[in-house]
Design an enzyme around this catalytic site. Structure first.
Site, PDB file in Angstrom:
ATOM      1  N   ARG A 241       6.729 -85.047  14.686  1.00 57.04           N
ATOM      2  CA  ARG A 241       5.932 -83.818  14.637  1.00 57.04           C
ATOM      3  C   ARG A 241       5.212 -83.633  15.967  1.00 57.04           C
ATOM      4  O   ARG A 241       4.843 -84.598  16.626  1.00 57.04           O
ATOM      5  CB  ARG A 241       4.886 -83.895  13.513  1.00 57.04           C
ATOM      6  CG  ARG A 241       5.488 -83.891  12.122  1.00 57.04           C
ATOM      7  CD  ARG A 241       6.047 -82.519  11.790  1.00 57.04           C
ATOM      8  NE  ARG A 241       6.526 -82.472  10.421  1.00 57.04           N
ATOM      9  CZ  ARG A 241       7.764 -82.729  10.045  1.00 57.04           C
ATOM     10  NH1 ARG A 241       8.654 -83.082  10.940  1.00 57.04           N
ATOM     11  NH2 ARG A 241       8.121 -82.637   8.784  1.00 57.04           N
TER      12      ARG A 241
ATOM     13  N   ARG B  15      18.195 -83.433   4.412  1.00 57.51           N
ATOM     14  CA  ARG B  15      17.873 -84.863   4.391  1.00 57.51           C
ATOM     15  C   ARG B  15      16.914 -85.176   3.252  1.00 57.51           C
ATOM     16  O   ARG B  15      16.108 -84.362   2.836  1.00 57.51           O
ATOM     17  CB  ARG B  15      17.237 -85.300   5.713  1.00 57.51           C
ATOM     18  CG  ARG B  15      18.185 -85.309   6.887  1.00 57.51           C
ATOM     19  CD  ARG B  15      17.469 -85.777   8.144  1.00 57.51           C
ATOM     20  NE  ARG B  15      17.216 -87.207   8.143  1.00 57.51           N
ATOM     21  CZ  ARG B  15      16.065 -87.772   8.511  1.00 57.51           C
ATOM     22  NH1 ARG B  15      15.051 -87.027   8.860  1.00 57.51           N
ATOM     23  NH2 ARG B  15      15.931 -89.081   8.514  1.00 57.51           N
TER      24      ARG B  15
ATOM     25  N   LYS C  24      12.434 -74.402  13.842  1.00 53.12           N
ATOM     26  CA  LYS C  24      13.696 -74.960  13.365  1.00 53.12           C
ATOM     27  C   LYS C  24      14.764 -73.883  13.245  1.00 53.12           C
ATOM     28  O   LYS C  24      14.556 -72.841  12.638  1.00 53.12           O
ATOM     29  CB  LYS C  24      13.503 -75.643  12.013  1.00 53.12           C
ATOM     30  CG  LYS C  24      14.763 -76.353  11.520  1.00 53.12           C
ATOM     31  CD  LYS C  24      14.471 -77.197  10.293  1.00 53.12           C
ATOM     32  CE  LYS C  24      15.727 -77.890   9.795  1.00 53.12           C
ATOM     33  NZ  LYS C  24      15.469 -78.794   8.653  1.00 53.12           N
TER      34      LYS C  24
END
Length: 320
Positions: free
Chosen positions: A317, A117, A182
């Site tokens: 976050r 992204r 992630k």
């Protein structure tokens, strides 16, 4: 296009994880040992760990199963292409949207220009991860595509669950997480005219066997090998599961929009009911994350109540 046939032949031989002498590799490829050494250096530039031990030859740091187009194609109806080396699987499909069929899939062993992204680079070493893109034509148009990356995320998690792998969750709007690290990222790129169909290219990069040496990522990350506790990952069957679940979920989305996907998302929302911080440019909002709404927005409970936030520049976050 550059010929990589020798490097690919060497990798296929080395993929068993055993030692192979430069002499035997040269005999198989019909080239000299010096030429083998040169090709090995090229393979190392792709991010593959190849060791050379005097008297034994060359060996991969870890064996891996190469992607096989025939194996995948036999199990799905989608048109599938496997490319050993490509600039970007997304870009490849974007350039072919006028001619390819809906559901066409592009997979690569190595990307020289992978992206995430906002134009971020996606690290793409050869054979250790998965670089996957699918083309979808949405007749309802671009406006109907809002929330599509969330649908894709749900489909990918469910595909992983279908393989008996538990614990993978979603981070709004487009990441897969495991234990707050992630695992994969999703990138949806779209084009089309007002009143016409939307051409969607849905890309995913998933860490499968990432090594510490590859760590130039600006956040905690993990690999599927860590999720399952070993490095015996059949990437071909993983791809088949992804394609089947994406086909079904995208068809469901065409018929019913986000109906049903909100509940499915909230079941695997990594930050559900946890304190978070939303960053929107220079603005930050803190609160308790309460899942997503029917428009694909993330719900945040603050002192002012529960509000929905949506937009490409919003990131999420942990705040605990």
């Amino acid at each position: 296009m550059k010929d990589h046939s020798v490097k690919l032949k060497l990798l296929k031989t080395l993929s068993d994880g055993a030692f192979h002498s430069g002499e035997s590799l040269g005999a198989q490829a019909g080239i000299s040992r010096a030429a083998i050494s040169k090709h090995i250096k090229g393979i190392q530039e792709w991010g593959v760990d190849v060791f050379r031990v005097q008297g034994k030859g060359y060996q991969l740091a870890q064996p891996f199963i190469l992607l096989d187009q025939t194996t995948i194609q036999q199990q799905v109806d989608n048109h599938v292409e496997v490319h050993p080396v490509i600039d970007s699987t997304n870009q490849y499909l974007i350039e072919k949207t006028a001619t390819i069929e809906k559901g066409s899939v592009c997979i690569a062993e190595y990307q020289s220009a992978g992206r995430g992204r906002r134009g971020r680079q996606w690290l793409s070493p050869f054979g250790t991860n998965l670089y996957f893109s699918i083309y979808w034509r949405l007749e309802a148009g671009i406006a109907a595509a809002m929330g599509l990356s969330l649908v894709v995320g749900v489909a990918i998690v469910e595909a992983i669950q279908n393989l008996g792998i538990e614990g993978v969750k979603l981070k709004w709007p487009n990441d897969l997480y495991f234990e707050d690290k992630k695992l994969a990222g999703i990138l949806v790129e779209m084009s089309g005219q007002t009143g016409g169909a939307a051409h969607l290219v849905i890309g995913m990069g998933m860490n499968l066997l990432m090594q510490d040496k590859d760590k130039n990522i600006d956040q905690p990350w993990t690999s599927l090998s860590e999720v399952i506790g070993n490095d015996q990952i059949d990437r071909n069957q993983l791809v088949v599961s992804f394609i089947k679940c994406l086909n079904q979920s995208l068809k469901d989305y065409e018929l019913n929009g986000m109906d049903g996907f909100v509940e499915r998302w909230n079941k695997v929302d990594n930050f559900l009911d946890r304190p978070v911080r939303l960053i929107m440019g220079d603005k930050e909002v803190e609160g308790i994350e309460r899942g997503i709404d029917s428009h694909g927005g993330v719900l945040l409970e603050t002192a002012d109540g529960i509000k929905s936030y949506i937009g490409g520049e919003i990131s999420l976050r942990r705040n605990d």
